[in-house]
Design an enzyme around this catalytic site. Structure first.
Site, PDB file in Angstrom:
ATOM      1  N   GLY A   1      33.682  60.905  24.464  1.00 35.51           N
ATOM      2  CA  GLY A   1      33.569  61.534  23.159  1.00 35.51           C
ATOM      3  C   GLY A   1      34.043  60.648  22.014  1.00 35.51           C
ATOM      4  N   LEU A   2      34.241  59.365  22.293  1.00 34.93           N
ATOM      5  CA  LEU A   2      34.680  58.446  21.228  1.00 34.93           C
ATOM      6  C   LEU A   2      33.527  57.551  20.776  1.00 34.93           C
ATOM      7  CD1 LEU A   2      38.201  57.608  22.668  1.00 34.93           C
ATOM      8  CD2 LEU A   2      37.595  59.285  20.916  1.00 34.93           C
TER       9      LEU A   2
ATOM     10  N   GLU B   1      33.301  69.764  11.965  1.00 32.04           N
ATOM     11  CA  GLU B   1      32.725  69.801  13.319  1.00 32.04           C
ATOM     12  C   GLU B   1      31.560  70.782  13.351  1.00 32.04           C
ATOM     13  OE1 GLU B   1      32.947  67.331  15.734  1.00 32.04           O
ATOM     14  OE2 GLU B   1      35.095  67.669  15.491  1.00 32.04           O
ATOM     15  N   HIS B   2      30.482  70.368  13.981  1.00 28.31           N
ATOM     16  CA  HIS B   2      29.243  71.157  14.057  1.00 28.31           C
ATOM     17  C   HIS B   2      28.659  71.382  12.663  1.00 28.31           C
ATOM     18  CE1 HIS B   2      29.071  71.979  18.375  1.00 28.31           C
ATOM     19  NE2 HIS B   2      30.387  72.059  18.336  1.00 28.31           N
TER      20      HIS B   2
ATOM     21  N   ASP C   1      28.087  59.074  14.047  1.00 27.40           N
ATOM     22  CA  ASP C   1      28.712  58.047  14.887  1.00 27.40           C
ATOM     23  C   ASP C   1      28.284  56.637  14.482  1.00 27.40           C
ATOM     24  OD1 ASP C   1      29.521  60.329  16.115  1.00 27.40           O
ATOM     25  OD2 ASP C   1      28.394  60.007  17.976  1.00 27.40           O
TER      26      ASP C   1
ATOM     27  N   TYR D   1      25.381  74.209  23.097  1.00 25.66           N
ATOM     28  CA  TYR D   1      25.049  73.406  21.908  1.00 25.66           C
ATOM     29  C   TYR D   1      23.677  73.822  21.369  1.00 25.66           C
ATOM     30  CZ  TYR D   1      23.999  69.208  19.101  1.00 25.66           C
ATOM     31  OH  TYR D   1      23.647  68.351  18.095  1.00 25.66           O
TER      32      TYR D   1
ATOM     33  N   GLY E   1      31.765  57.668  27.592  1.00 25.68           N
ATOM     34  CA  GLY E   1      31.529  59.082  27.889  1.00 25.68           C
ATOM     35  C   GLY E   1      32.734  59.961  27.618  1.00 25.68           C
TER      36      GLY E   1
HETATM   37  P1  ADP Z   1      30.082  58.504  24.341  1.00 22.31           P
HETATM   38  O1  ADP Z   1      29.234  58.021  23.225  1.00 22.31           O
HETATM   39  O2  ADP Z   1      30.831  59.750  24.018  1.00 22.31           O
HETATM   40  O3  ADP Z   1      30.984  57.457  24.918  1.00 22.31           O
HETATM   41  P2  ADP Z   1      27.500  58.852  25.556  1.00 22.31           P
HETATM   42  O4  ADP Z   1      27.053  59.581  26.774  1.00 22.31           O
HETATM   43  O5  ADP Z   1      26.894  59.220  24.258  1.00 22.31           O
HETATM   44  O6  ADP Z   1      29.084  58.942  25.519  1.00 22.31           O
HETATM   45  O7  ADP Z   1      27.215  57.298  25.750  1.00 22.31           O
HETATM   46  C1  ADP Z   1      27.660  56.632  26.908  1.00 22.31           C
HETATM   47  C2  ADP Z   1      26.550  55.737  27.432  1.00 22.31           C
HETATM   48  O8  ADP Z   1      26.369  54.605  26.551  1.00 22.31           O
HETATM   49  C3  ADP Z   1      26.888  55.113  28.782  1.00 22.31           C
HETATM   50  O9  ADP Z   1      26.562  55.985  29.847  1.00 22.31           O
HETATM   51  C4  ADP Z   1      26.020  53.867  28.763  1.00 22.31           C
HETATM   52  O10 ADP Z   1      24.678  54.203  29.069  1.00 22.31           O
HETATM   53  C5  ADP Z   1      26.074  53.444  27.294  1.00 22.31           C
HETATM   54  N1  ADP Z   1      27.178  52.479  27.095  1.00 22.31           N
HETATM   55  C6  ADP Z   1      28.266  52.646  26.324  1.00 22.31           C
HETATM   56  N2  ADP Z   1      29.091  51.550  26.373  1.00 22.31           N
HETATM   57  C7  ADP Z   1      28.484  50.676  27.215  1.00 22.31           C
HETATM   58  C8  ADP Z   1      28.817  49.368  27.706  1.00 22.31           C
HETATM   59  N3  ADP Z   1      29.931  48.744  27.342  1.00 22.31           N
HETATM   60  N4  ADP Z   1      27.951  48.758  28.564  1.00 22.31           N
HETATM   61  C9  ADP Z   1      26.819  49.384  28.908  1.00 22.31           C
HETATM   62  N5  ADP Z   1      26.467  50.611  28.508  1.00 22.31           N
HETATM   63  C10 ADP Z   1      27.274  51.268  27.669  1.00 22.31           C
HETATM   64 MG    MG Z   2      27.578  59.088  22.300  1.00 28.76          MG
END
Ligand code: ADP
Ligand code: MG
Length: 375
Positions: free
Chosen positions: A115-116, A25-26, A163, A212, A113
């Site tokens: 973290g996965l 991590e990091h 990722d 961060y 959103g």
């Molecule tokens: P994480 O990658 O941890 O889930 P992020 O903030 O990096 O969080 O990414 C989330 C963003 O990715 C959402 O706010 C959206 O803009 C986009 N996203 C992810 N999945 C979808 C989906 N199924 N449909 C539309 N946009 C998506």
């Molecule tokens: Mg992301």
């Protein structure tokens, strides 16, 4: 008619997984080592070619559709979820993949959103679908790199390669040790009778993003210091534990601790890989615990809720290892749990966390999945 998952004969369907980081991590932005596994939660892309050069992109999760013209001369991000898809199309086109227009429906089981890495999952699913829809061969390492570029340069999120790389290159039942500098990787079998259990603290403390940036600056300060003393230091990845012991006293205390985390964490990833190769989950779990302590005490990116969740997990029988995962200041923990012990684990951790914090956690039980594929 847009391609739908209910009428698959009108479309080709692809999927790309979310991920969790087991250890490392990091370390990614220090050119170091990480060990993620893909999880069996996926983002799906249903695609059908069009005769023009338009992309028509509905997201079922956002109940919204977006149109994008592949011929537009200067495509710009709109600050919208569709940037993740359009950015990938832009980066593919920029390196010479001339794409066919398409109707491209997105659906995701990856919590957004949390973290996965739903962001990498949507990028990779869309990129894979767009390439195959235009009859291009898929180079998985290149696709990962271009998806990261889309997130960095088009969406405007400064993320590492982990990722997208795991979402492209994972194999079922394995973790992947990645050298973030060379992109060399090694697949490591996970025992069949363990589950990847993700416990969401349901908190996200505000200081996350400013801290961060501070950590990155502290690491850069460490690199500048070691580069004056040792040859060929480009990143903390190039500094050994012996170098730290020998020269660390010249650093201020905070930067010293940050460097110690990164340098020892890289060593832990390497040792964790050997432990997995020897099927030694006890040692693997100890390394996860050391990683957590290092993130808590040296890197100082944990928080009370993450520590409570990890301490609770560590007390449950059948838990090989537990630690915070992701950037920190909230988010989730990752736990390696014997499959037969999972129901008990969920009960004890959920109750204990609720009692300690008043918050009901979300617990996801996953298996290590394969990377992006057509289904
Ligand atoms: P994480 O990658 O941890 O889930 P992020 O903030 O990096 O969080 O990414 C989330 C963003 O990715 C959402 O706010 C959206 O803009 C986009 N996203 C992810 N999945 C979808 C989906 N199924 N449909 C539309 N946009 C998506
Ligand atoms: Mg992301």
């Amino acid at each position: 008619m847009t391609p739908s998952f209910e009428e698959p004969r009108f479309a080709r369907i692809y999927r790309a997984p979310g991920r969790v980081n087991l250890i490392g991590e990091h370390t990614d932005y220090n050119d170091g080592f990480v060990m993620p596994a893909a999880i069996d939660l996926f983002t799906y892309a249903a695609i059908r070619p069009r005769d023009d050069r338009a992309l028509f992109i509905p997201s079922e999760n956002f109940s919204e559709s977006v149109e994008f013209d592949l011929n537009q001369p200067d495509p710009r991000a709109r600050g919208h979820w569709s940037d993740y898809v359009c950015g990938v199309a832009v980066m593919l086109e920029r390196v010479g993949y001339k794409l066919r227009g398409a109707d491209l429906t997105i659906r995701s089981d990856v919590p957004i959103g949390a973290g996965l890495s739903s962001s990498a999952a949507i990028e990779v699913a869309a990129g894979f679908a767009l390439l195959d829809n235009s009859s291009f061969e898929i180079d998985r390492v290149e696709l990962a790199t271009l998806c990261q570029k889309a997130e960095n340069e088009f969406v405007g999120m400064r993320c590492g390669i982990m990722d997208q790389f795991i979402s492209c290159n994972a194999q079922a039942g394995t973790a992947l040790m990645l050298d973030c500098r060379s992109l060399d990787f090694n697949l490591l079998s996970l025992p069949e009778d363990v589950r990847l259990v993700i416990c969401n603290t349901m908190v996200k403390h505000e200081l996350g993003s400013s801290e961060y940036n501070t950590r990155r600056a502290e690491c850069e300060a460490g690199v500048r210091y070691f580069a004056t003393l040792l040859p060929n230091i480009r990143a903390l990845r190039d500094v050994s534990i012996e170098d730290l012991d020998r020269f660390g006293a010249g650093l201020n205390e905070v930067v010293y601790k940050r460097c110690r985390h990164v340098i020892t964490e890289n060593a832990r990833v390497a040792e964790a890989a050997s432990a997995l190769e020897q099927n030694d989950l006890t040692r693997f779990g100890e390394l996860m615990a050391e990683s957590h302590r290092s993130l808590r005490d040296d890197y100082e990116v944990s928080c009370a809720e993450l520590n409570i969740m990890v301490d609770l997990a560590a007390s449950v029988e059948g838990v090989h290892g537990a630690r915070m995962t992701g950037g920190g200041f909230g988010g989730s923990t990752i736990n390696l749990v014997k499959t037969e012990r999972v129901p008990e684990f969920k009960q004890i951790v959920a109750t204990g966390y609720q009692e300690a914090t008043g918050i009901s956690p979300e617990i996801l039980v996953c298996a290590a999945a394969a990377g992006a594929t057509r289904i």
